[in-house]
Design a protein around this motif. Structure first.
Motif, PDB file in Angstrom:
ATOM      1  N   GLY A   1       0.829  -1.195   0.000  1.00  0.00           N
ATOM      2  CA  GLY A   1       0.000   0.000   0.000  1.00  0.00           C
ATOM      3  C   GLY A   1       0.864   1.246   0.000  1.00  0.00           C
ATOM      4  N   HIS A   2       0.365   2.311  -0.627  1.00  0.00           N
ATOM      5  CA  HIS A   2       1.137   3.552  -0.757  1.00  0.00           C
ATOM      6  C   HIS A   2       0.328   4.782  -0.377  1.00  0.00           C
ATOM      7  N   GLY A   3      -0.830   4.600   0.242  1.00  0.00           N
ATOM      8  CA  GLY A   3      -1.645   5.738   0.624  1.00  0.00           C
ATOM      9  C   GLY A   3      -2.358   6.354  -0.571  1.00  0.00           C
ATOM     10  N   PRO A   4      -3.002   7.509  -0.386  1.00  0.00           N
ATOM     11  CA  PRO A   4      -3.746   8.150  -1.476  1.00  0.00           C
ATOM     12  C   PRO A   4      -2.859   8.431  -2.682  1.00  0.00           C
ATOM     13  N   ALA A   5      -3.322   8.037  -3.875  1.00  0.00           N
ATOM     14  CA  ALA A   5      -2.560   8.286  -5.095  1.00  0.00           C
ATOM     15  C   ALA A   5      -2.417   9.788  -5.318  1.00  0.00           C
ATOM     16  N   ASP A   6      -1.219  10.221  -5.675  1.00  0.00           N
ATOM     17  CA  ASP A   6      -0.919  11.640  -5.845  1.00  0.00           C
ATOM     18  C   ASP A   6      -1.416  12.106  -7.214  1.00  0.00           C
ATOM     19  N   ASP A   7      -2.428  12.970  -7.234  1.00  0.00           N
ATOM     20  CA  ASP A   7      -2.974  13.497  -8.481  1.00  0.00           C
ATOM     21  C   ASP A   7      -2.276  14.767  -8.945  1.00  0.00           C
TER      22      ASP A   7
END
Length: 215
Positions: free
Chosen positions: A167-173
């Protein structure tokens, strides 16, 4: 003609992943498949979600192919899946992690892979070899599918093959460079910073795992 044969062979193998009944995976040059359940690792402690699902591994005379379905991933978060190969599990030393080795969370669940644990993938000559299999940013709740292939490789009898979910947390937009790290690297300095990881504290964490024992 050879290209067409390769395409047909790959297509037949993925049909095996979908339709062939599970058997024990063997390292004897014969087509075999096996299925194992997804085990939650740190996903529950970090996001509150309990992962579930099944992974399937097929060994052919010239390659390994995998398919995994997972439920419980957080929509909008980035996840990667990693092939992990342990040629000699008898040499592993599985023990509880400390906060010095793995700060999030403090302890490693022992027993998910026999004698092997995360500590066996650190150090100057780690027992485990890993490589990226697939990645995703799920857009909604439900089942997520991962697929992978490793050509020209046959596992040794008595070895282990793992499929790690990181897991990597919220995807960076807003930052494509960071988003690429989320989808292409473990984001863990122990993997080899900066190209396969990062410097400082890890951003990626082991969310779940599927473990296959090769007879």
């Amino acid at each position: 003609m050879n290209k067409m044969k390769n395409i047909v062979a790959i297509g037949c193998t993925f049909l095996m992943l979908l339709f062939v009944p599970a058997q024990a995976v063997h390292a004897d040059g014969v087509f075999h498949c096996d299925t194992e359940r997804v085990q939650t690792f740190w996903e529950n402690a970090i996001t509150g979600n309990e992962l579930s699902g099944r992974g399937k591994l097929c060994v052919t005379p010239s390659a390994m192919f995998s398919r995994m379905k997972v439920r419980g991933l957080t929509p909008g978060n980035a996840y990667t899946v990693w092939w992990t190969y342990v040629d000699d599990p008898a040499s592993c030393q599985n023990f509880f992690l400390t906060t010095d080795i793995a700060p999030i969370p403090a302890d490693e669940p022992v027993g998910y892979a026999g004698p092997c644990g995360i500590v066996d993938f650190t150090g100057t000559d780690p027992l485990g070899v890993f490589g990226r299999m697939d990645s995703v940013v799920p857009q909604r709740e439900g089942t997520v599918y991962f697929n992978g292939s490793l050509r020209n490789f046959i596992p040794t009898s008595g070895s282990q093959v793992w499929m790690w979910i990181f897991g990597h947390g919220p995807a960076d937009d807003g930052d494509n460079k960071h988003r690429a790290r989320q989808l292409l690297t473990p984001e863990d300095p122990t993997a080899g910073s900066p190209h396969l990881g990062i410097e400082g504290s890890p951003f990626g964490y082991p969310a779940g795992v599927v473990v296959f024992d090769i007879p």
